[in-house]
Motif scaffolding. Structure first.
Motif, PDB file in Angstrom:
ATOM      1  N   ASN A 110       0.808  -1.215   0.000  1.00  0.00           N
ATOM      2  CA  ASN A 110       0.000   0.000   0.000  1.00  0.00           C
ATOM      3  C   ASN A 110       0.844   1.268   0.000  1.00  0.00           C
ATOM      4  OD1 ASN A 110      -3.153  -0.425   0.364  1.00  0.00           O
ATOM      5  ND2 ASN A 110      -2.139  -2.111   1.413  1.00  0.00           N
ATOM      6  N   PHE A 117      -5.451   2.197  -2.189  1.00  0.00           N
ATOM      7  CA  PHE A 117      -6.371   2.574  -1.116  1.00  0.00           C
ATOM      8  C   PHE A 117      -7.353   3.632  -1.611  1.00  0.00           C
ATOM      9  CE2 PHE A 117      -7.845   4.687   2.701  1.00  0.00           C
ATOM     10  CZ  PHE A 117      -8.035   3.636   3.578  1.00  0.00           C
ATOM     11  N   GLU A 176      -5.274   2.868   7.272  1.00  0.00           N
ATOM     12  CA  GLU A 176      -5.655   4.248   6.975  1.00  0.00           C
ATOM     13  C   GLU A 176      -4.859   5.234   7.835  1.00  0.00           C
ATOM     14  OE1 GLU A 176      -9.691   6.948   6.354  1.00  0.00           O
ATOM     15  OE2 GLU A 176      -9.828   4.945   7.227  1.00  0.00           O
TER      16      GLU A 176
END
Length: 217
Positions: A110, A117, A176
């Protein structure tokens, strides 16, 4: 023109086309990550790629087609990543090691592809990407269940499903937060994510790990 020259020219055109597509997808990744999918435009993607909008339209009819192609490529790579990260492990493997290795691989992916994302979790993403992501999510849960069964071979299926969903939920929340920071602060959030998963899973597999440690040569 010889037969050899006639065969070479289409290959060269194909190679140029593939390079141009890669250039446009790289530019789209930058724009989607910076502005989000909804606010992005084909003009902004063309500008980021250093080409005219007309050149972009030679390869993609609209923004959705670009996002779908980019999403397909990213999800293929993600499947390779979770195949490695969530492979079955020796039950004697320490929980910290198993969790740390899996989290590190997913975080690395990521961080290398922040657009993943942005595309997969943002609002108003194309329907096909949503469908592909739902399929990826289901497969990912199944792989997590398989990994957990290495530590909890006697656990009922319902318990494995519930635990896998909790692990994935914790991971997404931690991801996140980690992506929202850089440098040492990102590393600190990644470590907090590992700690949260270990503390959640520890009581569930603790007895089994203890037995495994005592029988290890």
């Amino acid at each position: 023109m010889s037969d050899g020259q006639e065969k070479t020219q289409p290959r060269r055109r194909q190679a140029r086309g593939e390079r141009r597509i890669a250039q446009l997808l790289e530019a789209a990744a930058t724009v989607f990550t910076t502005t989000g999918y909804t606010a992005a435009s084909t003009n902004a993607i063309a500008r980021e790629a250093g080409v005219s909008p007309g050149t972009l339209y030679q390869f993609f009819p609209n923004k959705e087609a670009i996002a779908i192609e980019l999403g397909d490529r990213l999800m293929h790579e993600m499947r390779d990543t979770y195949g490695e990260a969530l492979a079955p492990v020796d039950p004697a493997t320490p929980l910290e090691e198993a969790v740390g290795a899996a989290v590190d691989r997913f975080i690395a992916f990521n961080c290398e592809h922040p657009v993943f994302f942005a595309l997969m979790h943002g609002p108003d993403i194309p329907g096909r990407i949503t469908e592909e992501h739902d399929a990826l999510h289901a497969t990912l849960l199944a792989r997590i269940e398989g990994l957990l069964s290495s530590f909890l071979p006697d656990a009922p299926r319902a318990d494995l499903v519930r635990t896998a969903n909790m692990c994935l939920g914790l991971y997404k929340a931690g991801l996140e937060l980690a992506l929202g920071h850089e440098g040492a602060e990102r590393e600190a959030y990644v470590q907090e994510l590992k700690n949260a998963l270990i503390r959640y899973l520890g009581p569930l597999v603790g007895d089994r790990l203890g037995r495994a440690a005592r029988t290890r040569p």
